[in-house]
Design an enzyme around this catalytic site. Structure first.
Site, PDB file in Angstrom:
ATOM      1  N   ASN A  15       0.805  -1.187   0.013  1.00 39.70           N
ATOM      2  CA  ASN A  15       0.074   0.074   0.050  1.00 39.70           C
ATOM      3  C   ASN A  15       0.922   1.065  -0.106  1.00 39.70           C
ATOM      4  O   ASN A  15       1.381   1.462   1.008  1.00 39.70           O
ATOM      5  CB  ASN A  15      -0.922  -0.101   1.333  1.00 39.70           C
ATOM      6  CG  ASN A  15      -1.762   0.982   1.280  1.00 39.70           C
ATOM      7  OD1 ASN A  15      -1.856   2.078   0.543  1.00 39.70           O
ATOM      8  ND2 ASN A  15      -2.644   1.310   2.629  1.00 39.70           N
ATOM      9  N   LYS A  17       0.291   4.241  -0.463  1.00 36.70           N
ATOM     10  CA  LYS A  17      -0.600   5.430   0.097  1.00 36.70           C
ATOM     11  C   LYS A  17      -0.369   6.662  -0.752  1.00 36.70           C
ATOM     12  O   LYS A  17      -0.303   6.413  -2.064  1.00 36.70           O
ATOM     13  CB  LYS A  17      -0.269   5.734   1.602  1.00 36.70           C
ATOM     14  CG  LYS A  17      -0.290   4.627   2.448  1.00 36.70           C
ATOM     15  CD  LYS A  17      -0.341   4.472   3.902  1.00 36.70           C
ATOM     16  CE  LYS A  17      -0.229   3.321   4.481  1.00 36.70           C
ATOM     17  NZ  LYS A  17      -0.194   3.387   6.113  1.00 36.70           N
ATOM     18  N   HIS A 101      -9.665   1.328   4.471  1.00 36.18           N
ATOM     19  CA  HIS A 101      -8.492   1.356   5.290  1.00 36.18           C
ATOM     20  C   HIS A 101      -8.782   2.150   6.387  1.00 36.18           C
ATOM     21  O   HIS A 101      -9.879   3.105   6.262  1.00 36.18           O
ATOM     22  CB  HIS A 101      -7.454   1.952   4.277  1.00 36.18           C
ATOM     23  CG  HIS A 101      -6.285   1.994   4.835  1.00 36.18           C
ATOM     24  ND1 HIS A 101      -5.730   2.821   5.969  1.00 36.18           N
ATOM     25  CD2 HIS A 101      -5.184   0.873   5.102  1.00 36.18           C
ATOM     26  CE1 HIS A 101      -4.303   2.517   6.400  1.00 36.18           C
ATOM     27  NE2 HIS A 101      -4.138   1.515   5.730  1.00 36.18           N
ATOM     28  N   GLU A 103      -7.166   4.708   7.593  1.00 38.58           N
ATOM     29  CA  GLU A 103      -6.921   5.999   7.066  1.00 38.58           C
ATOM     30  C   GLU A 103      -8.186   6.714   6.557  1.00 38.58           C
ATOM     31  O   GLU A 103      -8.661   7.737   6.687  1.00 38.58           O
ATOM     32  CB  GLU A 103      -5.789   6.034   6.335  1.00 38.58           C
ATOM     33  CG  GLU A 103      -4.335   6.033   7.391  1.00 38.58           C
ATOM     34  CD  GLU A 103      -3.330   5.516   6.423  1.00 38.58           C
ATOM     35  OE1 GLU A 103      -3.206   5.382   5.213  1.00 38.58           O
ATOM     36  OE2 GLU A 103      -2.508   4.955   7.248  1.00 38.58           O
ATOM     37  N   GLU A 173      -5.846  -4.944  10.395  1.00 44.26           N
ATOM     38  CA  GLU A 173      -4.718  -3.879  10.435  1.00 44.26           C
ATOM     39  C   GLU A 173      -5.247  -3.113  11.825  1.00 44.26           C
ATOM     40  O   GLU A 173      -6.098  -2.259  11.830  1.00 44.26           O
ATOM     41  CB  GLU A 173      -4.761  -3.034   9.423  1.00 44.26           C
ATOM     42  CG  GLU A 173      -4.394  -3.455   7.894  1.00 44.26           C
ATOM     43  CD  GLU A 173      -3.620  -2.517   7.093  1.00 44.26           C
ATOM     44  OE1 GLU A 173      -2.860  -2.588   6.512  1.00 44.26           O
ATOM     45  OE2 GLU A 173      -4.311  -1.353   6.864  1.00 44.26           O
ATOM     46  N   GLY A 179       2.100   2.260  10.967  1.00 48.40           N
ATOM     47  CA  GLY A 179       3.086   3.603  10.682  1.00 48.40           C
ATOM     48  C   GLY A 179       3.538   3.905  12.114  1.00 48.40           C
ATOM     49  O   GLY A 179       4.458   4.973  12.242  1.00 48.40           O
ATOM     50  N   SER A 219       3.087  -2.098  10.581  1.00 48.37           N
ATOM     51  CA  SER A 219       4.393  -2.199  10.774  1.00 48.37           C
ATOM     52  C   SER A 219       5.255  -3.601  10.406  1.00 48.37           C
ATOM     53  O   SER A 219       6.164  -3.994  11.195  1.00 48.37           O
ATOM     54  CB  SER A 219       4.721  -1.675  12.248  1.00 48.37           C
ATOM     55  OG  SER A 219       4.405  -0.455  12.529  1.00 48.37           O
TER      56      SER A 219
HETATM   57  P1  13P Z   1       2.854   0.507   7.680  1.00 45.91           P
HETATM   58  O1  13P Z   1       3.365  -0.902   7.188  1.00 45.91           O
HETATM   59  O2  13P Z   1       3.646   1.672   7.428  1.00 45.91           O
HETATM   60  O3  13P Z   1       2.578   0.424   9.160  1.00 45.91           O
HETATM   61  O4  13P Z   1       1.399   0.764   7.178  1.00 45.91           O
HETATM   62  C1  13P Z   1       0.372  -0.369   7.112  1.00 45.91           C
HETATM   63  C2  13P Z   1      -0.883  -0.170   6.502  1.00 45.91           C
HETATM   64  O5  13P Z   1      -1.453   0.734   6.495  1.00 45.91           O
HETATM   65  C3  13P Z   1      -0.884  -0.978   5.275  1.00 45.91           C
HETATM   66  O6  13P Z   1      -2.139  -0.587   4.453  1.00 45.91           O
END
Ligand code: 13P
Length: 256
Positions: A15, A17, A101, A103, A173, A179, A219
């Site tokens: 991903n 982003k 997601h 976010e 997740e 993150g 992570s």
């Molecule tokens: P990170 O791997 O940066 O923690 O992000 C995970 C994520 O949101 C994947 O969709």
């Protein structure tokens, strides 16, 4: 046919982003492809920003890497300024789409009800939805993890029957692991994955529950991928930060 869960083909999805321009994406793919030449029995998906689809679709024509989107609207077309439709994603070469997601839920107020519409639409268009669910730290600390997971899953799959569901991927997740550099312990993730599988058995049937790919995100790094993938119910990962670098993403794919 019901597959043994441990024999399931792993899915490793990137991903990206809101990261990378065309030049950076092309350079990533060129290096990355060389590094994963020997990766077998795994599906690799890159979910880039929309502006990169055209270029990457060309570049990945004969590659084992598949394309995915990070979001979509549930309608086929119409007056929805700024949105992108499942038909457009298909046209651009997408096979997967990340939906719900955290976010999107947090910054764009996506609700389970909206995500449910998107999951239905993706399935209808033969796009494989990667449905994201997960609890916040506060919810975990208040022992609400199972309740949150159950509600999100049931609501997002509302009114989708067992004939429609076959391409579903569920991504667990935990919001507190995204993150933050702090991944869920493999056993912690496994417990939730097992719970998600039991819910799929409750809502659908054994075949669907056994065949559903339940992947972990939060992570994921080259250092923790092996321990996570050892867990019986972890069938792959959704990788954010560590997927931006070809070397670290290749290490994750090769270890999986
Ligand atoms: P990170 O791997 O940066 O923690 O992000 C995970 C994520 O949101 C994947 O969709």
């Amino acid at each position: 046919m019901t597959m043994s869960i441990s024999k399931m083909k792993a899915l490793i999805a990137a991903n990206w982003k809101m990261n990378k321009d065309i030049k950076e994406a092309v350079s990533f793919v060129k290096s990355f492809e060389k590094l994963i030449k020997n990766a077998k029995n795994i599906d690799i998906v890159i979910c880039p920003p929309f502006t990169l689809f055209s270029e990457l679709n060309q570049l990945l024509k004969n590659s084992k890497i598949k394309l995915g989107a990070q979001n979509m609207h549930f309608e086929d077309k119409g007056t929805f300024t700024g949105e992108i439709s499942p038909l457009m994603l298909k046209d651009a070469g997408c096979e997967y789409v990340i939906l719900g997601h955290s976010e999107r839920r947090q910054y764009f107020n996506e609700t389970d009800d909206l995500i449910n519409k998107k999951v239905k639409s993706a399935l209808r268009h033969n796009l494989k939805p990667i449905l994201c669910i997960g609890e916040t730290l506060q919810q975990r600390d208040n022992n609400k993890t199972r309740e949150i997971i159950e509600n999100q899953l049931i609501n997002c799959l509302n009114d989708i029957n067992e004939n429609e569901i076959k391409n579903l991927v569920v991504a667990y997740e935990p919001v507190w692991a995204i993150g933050t550099g702090k991944n869920a312990a493999p056993e912690q993730a496994e417990e939730v994955h097992k719970f998600i599988r039991s819910l799929l058995l409750k809502i659908y049937n054994k075949k669907i529950s056994d065949n559903a790919r339940i992947i972990y995100g939060g992570s994921v790094k080259p250092e923790n991928i092996k321990c996570l993938m050892k867990m019986k119910n972890i069938n792959g990962t959704l990788v954010g930060g560590a997927s931006l670098d070809p070397k670290s993403f290749a290490e994750i794919c090769n270890a999986a």
